[in-house]
Design a protein around this motif. Sequence first.
Motif, PDB file in Angstrom:
ATOM      1  N   LEU A 174       4.356  -1.152 -12.611  1.00  0.00           N
ATOM      2  CA  LEU A 174       5.022  -1.706 -11.434  1.00  0.00           C
ATOM      3  C   LEU A 174       4.610  -0.883 -10.226  1.00  0.00           C
ATOM      4  O   LEU A 174       4.724   0.346 -10.238  1.00  0.00           O
ATOM      5  N   ARG A 175       4.129  -1.573  -9.191  1.00  0.00           N
ATOM      6  CA  ARG A 175       3.699  -0.879  -7.985  1.00  0.00           C
ATOM      7  C   ARG A 175       4.275  -1.567  -6.761  1.00  0.00           C
ATOM      8  O   ARG A 175       4.540  -2.785  -6.791  1.00  0.00           O
ATOM      9  N   PRO A 176       4.475  -0.832  -5.671  1.00  0.00           N
ATOM     10  CA  PRO A 176       4.963  -1.460  -4.433  1.00  0.00           C
ATOM     11  C   PRO A 176       3.999  -2.535  -3.959  1.00  0.00           C
ATOM     12  O   PRO A 176       2.783  -2.421  -4.128  1.00  0.00           O
ATOM     13  N   LYS A 177       4.554  -3.590  -3.380  1.00  0.00           N
ATOM     14  CA  LYS A 177       3.724  -4.664  -2.830  1.00  0.00           C
ATOM     15  C   LYS A 177       4.327  -5.093  -1.497  1.00  0.00           C
ATOM     16  O   LYS A 177       5.069  -6.068  -1.406  1.00  0.00           O
ATOM     17  N   ALA A 178       4.040  -4.317  -0.474  1.00  0.00           N
ATOM     18  CA  ALA A 178       4.524  -4.606   0.873  1.00  0.00           C
ATOM     19  C   ALA A 178       3.633  -3.900   1.872  1.00  0.00           C
ATOM     20  O   ALA A 178       3.065  -2.842   1.586  1.00  0.00           O
ATOM     21  N   ARG A 179       3.495  -4.458   3.068  1.00  0.00           N
ATOM     22  CA  ARG A 179       2.670  -3.843   4.101  1.00  0.00           C
ATOM     23  C   ARG A 179       3.326  -2.600   4.680  1.00  0.00           C
ATOM     24  O   ARG A 179       2.654  -1.699   5.154  1.00  0.00           O
ATOM     25  N   ASP A 180       4.651  -2.551   4.614  1.00  0.00           N
ATOM     26  CA  ASP A 180       5.406  -1.467   5.231  1.00  0.00           C
ATOM     27  C   ASP A 180       6.329  -0.865   4.181  1.00  0.00           C
ATOM     28  O   ASP A 180       7.077  -1.586   3.508  1.00  0.00           O
ATOM     29  N   ALA A 181       6.304   0.454   4.032  1.00  0.00           N
ATOM     30  CA  ALA A 181       7.130   1.119   3.022  1.00  0.00           C
ATOM     31  C   ALA A 181       8.614   0.964   3.273  1.00  0.00           C
ATOM     32  O   ALA A 181       9.437   1.198   2.379  1.00  0.00           O
ATOM     33  N   SER A 182       8.992   0.566   4.486  1.00  0.00           N
ATOM     34  CA  SER A 182      10.415   0.407   4.798  1.00  0.00           C
ATOM     35  C   SER A 182      10.965  -0.954   4.390  1.00  0.00           C
ATOM     36  O   SER A 182      12.176  -1.177   4.433  1.00  0.00           O
ATOM     37  N   VAL A 183      10.083  -1.879   3.989  1.00  0.00           N
ATOM     38  CA  VAL A 183      10.521  -3.230   3.642  1.00  0.00           C
ATOM     39  C   VAL A 183      11.407  -3.200   2.404  1.00  0.00           C
ATOM     40  O   VAL A 183      11.118  -2.508   1.426  1.00  0.00           O
ATOM     41  N   ARG A 184      12.490  -3.947   2.446  1.00  0.00           N
ATOM     42  CA  ARG A 184      13.384  -4.095   1.305  1.00  0.00           C
ATOM     43  C   ARG A 184      13.676  -5.571   1.090  1.00  0.00           C
ATOM     44  O   ARG A 184      13.734  -6.352   2.050  1.00  0.00           O
TER      45      ARG A 184
END
Length: 223
Positions: A174-184
Amino acid sequence: MTTTPQSERELLARARTLGGRTLAEIARTLEAIPGGDPRRHKGAAGALVERALGAPRTTTARSAPDFEALGVEVKTLPIDARGMPAETTFVAATPRTPEPDWERSSVRRKLARVLWVPIAIDAPFTERRVGSAFLWSPDDESERVLREDWTELMERFALEPEGISARHGRALQLRPKARDASVRVRAASLDGAPLLAAPRAFYLRRTFTAQILDRAGLLRATR
């Protein structure tokens, strides 16, 4: 417009006609522009291949396979100069609501039957060549490993979504998938309680896709 294949046999035959052709050649056939900067459009090659194969067009992410009527997902697999997978392979985003079990999960639906299309990346983007496509389904051992990984990862994500890392899992991660680390995004725990978490997605490890190539006899024959 390329018509949608009506059988696995037709789909595979169509994929094999792409073998040895560059992305530019495929794009010219479709009267399309082959993707632009691959660093900004990582799915450009995959989108081009899917279009050449006649995949139905969609505007939103789907949990169903690309060729839903056939139950077949298409995965382009970038390979390096040694014929090895060059990166992890995206499978599916984590579900917003808990899925009841592995058998009914979006990850399993995507991986139950896969048309793998290797693409050699040892050339400028438009000159990259497509390799020999092949159909694959997980054998009993692969299915067991995938099921165990999925179960562990979903439990960890539900209990401590920010604590999970790409180190967990043998075949899946599982890896992050967002342009911005702050996205929730809104998600849910195992008991259905709402939570906010960084959007993540399931990926296949390179070691796992290398095994797939090896068992297909293509690990050193995809260039």
